[in-house]
Design a protein around this motif. Sequence first.
Motif, mmCIF file in Angstrom:
data_model
loop_
_atom_site.group_PDB
_atom_site.id
_atom_site.type_symbol
_atom_site.label_atom_id
_atom_site.label_comp_id
_atom_site.label_asym_id
_atom_site.label_seq_id
_atom_site.Cartn_x
_atom_site.Cartn_y
_atom_site.Cartn_z
ATOM 1 N N GLU B 14 0.856 -1.194 0.000
ATOM 2 C CA GLU B 14 0.000 0.000 0.000
ATOM 3 C C GLU B 14 0.899 1.254 0.000
ATOM 4 O OE1 GLU B 14 -3.460 1.417 -0.597
ATOM 5 O OE2 GLU B 14 -3.349 -0.735 -0.099
ATOM 6 N N ASP B 56 4.763 -6.350 6.005
ATOM 7 C CA ASP B 56 3.303 -6.486 5.922
ATOM 8 C C ASP B 56 2.970 -7.968 5.654
ATOM 9 O OD1 ASP B 56 0.632 -5.840 5.763
ATOM 10 O OD2 ASP B 56 0.738 -5.290 3.631
ATOM 11 N N ILE B 57 1.733 -8.342 6.009
ATOM 12 C CA ILE B 57 1.271 -9.693 5.655
ATOM 13 C C ILE B 57 0.113 -9.489 4.706
ATOM 14 C CG2 ILE B 57 0.247 -11.855 6.514
ATOM 15 C CD1 ILE B 57 1.565 -11.276 9.207
ATOM 16 N N MET B 58 -0.059 -10.460 3.771
ATOM 17 C CA MET B 58 -1.120 -10.376 2.771
ATOM 18 C C MET B 58 -0.789 -9.325 1.719
ATOM 19 S SD MET B 58 -4.932 -10.987 4.012
ATOM 20 C CE MET B 58 -6.275 -10.216 3.177
ATOM 21 N N ALA B 87 -2.527 -5.732 9.097
ATOM 22 C CA ALA B 87 -3.941 -5.662 9.485
ATOM 23 C C ALA B 87 -4.480 -7.036 9.898
ATOM 24 C CB ALA B 87 -4.774 -5.133 8.310
ATOM 25 N N ILE B 88 -3.615 -8.062 9.775
ATOM 26 C CA ILE B 88 -4.020 -9.427 10.162
ATOM 27 C C ILE B 88 -3.893 -9.578 11.674
ATOM 28 C CG2 ILE B 88 -3.326 -11.877 9.953
ATOM 29 C CD1 ILE B 88 -4.417 -10.886 7.359
#
Lengths: 781, 128
Positions: B14, B56-58, B87-88
């Motif tokens: 992002e 980050d994850i995802m 955000a996980i």
Amino acid sequence: MPPLLLLLYNRARWEMEKVRSIFIVEDDPDMCITLRNILSEEGYTVKTAGSGREALALASEEKYPVCLLDLELPDINGIEVMKHLKAFNPDMCVIIVTTYESKDNAIEALKAGAYHYMYIHNEKPVNRDELLITVKRAYDAYQLQEDKKRVEDELRWSEEKYRSLVQSTGDSVYLVDRNCRYLFMNEQHLSRLGLSREQYLGRPYQAFHTSRESRWFAEKVKHVFDTGTTIQHEYRDENGRCFLKTMSPVRDPETGMVTAVTVVSKDITDLKRTERELMATRDYLNNIIDSSADTITVVDMEGIVRDWNKGAEGVMGYRAEEVIGKSNRKFFLDPEEAERIMEQVQREGVIRNYRTVVLRKDGKPIHISMSASLLRDKNGVPIGTVRVSRDITKEVELERRVKEERDNLNLIFESMVDGVYAISRTYEVEFMNKVLRDEFGDCVGDICYRVFHNRDEPCPLCKLHEVVEKGQTVRWEWHSSRMNKIYDLIETPLKNIDGSISKLTIFRDITARKKAEEEIRKLNRELEMKVVDLQEVTRIKTEFLSITSHELRTPLTPMKAQLQMLREGYKGRLNQRQKDSIELILRNLARLDRLINDILDISRIEMGRIKMAFQVMDLNDAVKEAIKMQEPFARQKGIKLKVQLAELPLIIGDNERLRQVMSNLINNAIKFSPDGAEVIIETSTAHEGENVLFSVTDFGIGISEEGKKKLFLPFSQIDASMSREKGGTGLGLAIAKGIIRAHNGKIWVESAQGKGSSFYFSIPIRQKVREKEVPYICDSN
Amino acid sequence: MSTHTATVMVVDDEPDVLLSVNQILDANNYRTIKARDGYECLAKLKEEVPDVLLLDIMMPGLTTKELLNEIEKDSRLAGMKIIFLTAIHSLEAEEIGLLNSKRVVDFIEKPFSVRRMLEAVEKAIKLE
């Protein structure tokens, strides 16, 4: 010519010559006629010759016993003629007929072999009596001579015969006198003793035998001499060979005295051995027969018992000597069985397992199973029967009981609503119960596939082989398209009394049940489809949640970061009003974040997918943290938090989640308390140490009964206005309930309107994490 | 504001998040390297080894799990610490096996607190 034919020939010739014939040689025709007439009258057959030549010619053709010969013949001298006649027939009796004047010639003739002589006077008539007597004597003499010769011939022949027999026999034959001296010995005996004929003659027995043998032999010889009888003895020589000696007296034909002893010694060693073996075999067989527990008997063709073994004695109670020689009729309960059995054995040669009842000596009847076969002599003529019988009284009793049980079983089958039938291994119906009889009629004895299925051969699905041959019990369903029915069949082997196996089938019409089952299956399939659909929906929802969570937070992240940077002065100094604006935005951002989190939590709870980080923990620690979090809010409202924590055992729980629950409950309590009021927070153990208990009590407005019912449902703040006023999401209690339930705990409220509320939850005391935690699944309540 | 010479690589698909995090780190005197996904991260790790990886994850492309496996294989990266910024939920991350490695020293949920993030980075660097 062979001796026998010679003998016959002689005898025939003798018979022929009994016709008395006489030969007259006389040159005086008158005299010749006179003599012939006299002799013919007396019955003699007469032949005449007028000269010496004629006489010799006739004599060469025929043999004459008696001849009347004139010495004075015209051609040949009478004595010469006589010599020639004698040459043809040496026994011929020649009677010289002569005149007194020539008596010297007659004496000459007698010397030369004439039998007699007769004087004949030329002028006087022939003395008839003298003639006949002389001829008769001559005849008798001739016959005597002939008889003697015949006897001698026969004797010679007989001797030859015996000599030949004696020499050619395999047995030893010898002759000894009273002193056991050898008089004769055949070739066999010579070779046995290894002697030549010269070596033994006149020498005694003991010269060639041991003293023991000699003594024995002398004794026997003496016995024969003394008694004149023939004796037989077995005798074993030093080589172990066995002989049968037959010793017979030889008598003087005239005195009748015993003059010698003939010994015929036969080697019977092999015979004895064979006999011994035969005896042993017979003993062996007898032993077997005697030791058999079965009865073995021999009954002759007249029904007379000839043999009776020990087994028979045991079974029947009669001893062999009591029954051998007696009729076997009395042993049968029905005496006519004796004839029936005999008749059947004769007809069929053998009978097997013939069942009948016999009577013991004590009168007790016993059941036997008899096998018998015909016994024949060496020419194949039946001479009796051998019978082997077994006492089957116990078996018969057992059979009776089995049959009784079978009858009882049949009674049960009769009253069943299921169809029951039994068939033999040859497809014959042996039994069918009432249900089947009502449908098909009584088909016992018929072939099952014909009567039940209207087929010409066994049904392709028939389980007879599995059941009868393999002994399996088979349960299967038969879909009869012909009858549009479904049957449940249990087919099982049934052991009959005679040991044979039948197939017992119990079947039930399950068409209706099958239809119902099919219906259920169809519904289940539909349900399964729906479950699959539901699972798919759940999966999609979970994925959606995860993505939503990510996607909702993503824009919040840079917003919050940038706002914080502004507040912290990263982007230059701000005045107070700007700062207040940023604080406001940040506060609402936090609320939005909480709302997102709560929505996600309640969604996870509802789907049973809430995740817990279970660990061993002390609930008081979490309580303290929660209080710490809520203290600023309490201070803000002037609320006094009254905390009473008991010492608690450890539990298994998710520390963060429980803190979340308690924080939420304390927050609510403060929220719904009037300013300056008291909120009481307590922990304890409850239910005799099974649970730890948390409670928070406020003295606020309280909750109505109606409100309590909705309290733990999502978005159920008692009314929407309250939500706005108090700033909650309306999800807190629903989430709390889900979290507590995930701990196998309980959450509840006690409240009275206007007096305040107490919220409680209890968690079971456990100190070990379960190996696999079962995810909490929220129920629809 | 203290001075730092440490290098932090930030990986996030992002752009606004990437920008914000970099602004914060820059303002706090960290040297930063940016990566938009796992592949770029691996490529840049070959050029330079940062002290801390903010991950980050995802993300699209290489999954975080695959990225971690590649990092584990490279001995040059043995001293590098990893902080997840995602955000996980941490329990979900644990469930897919992202928290097993010792080099993962912290887990910050988005939207994050600036102070919390800076504390985590500072703490990770001190661990060295």
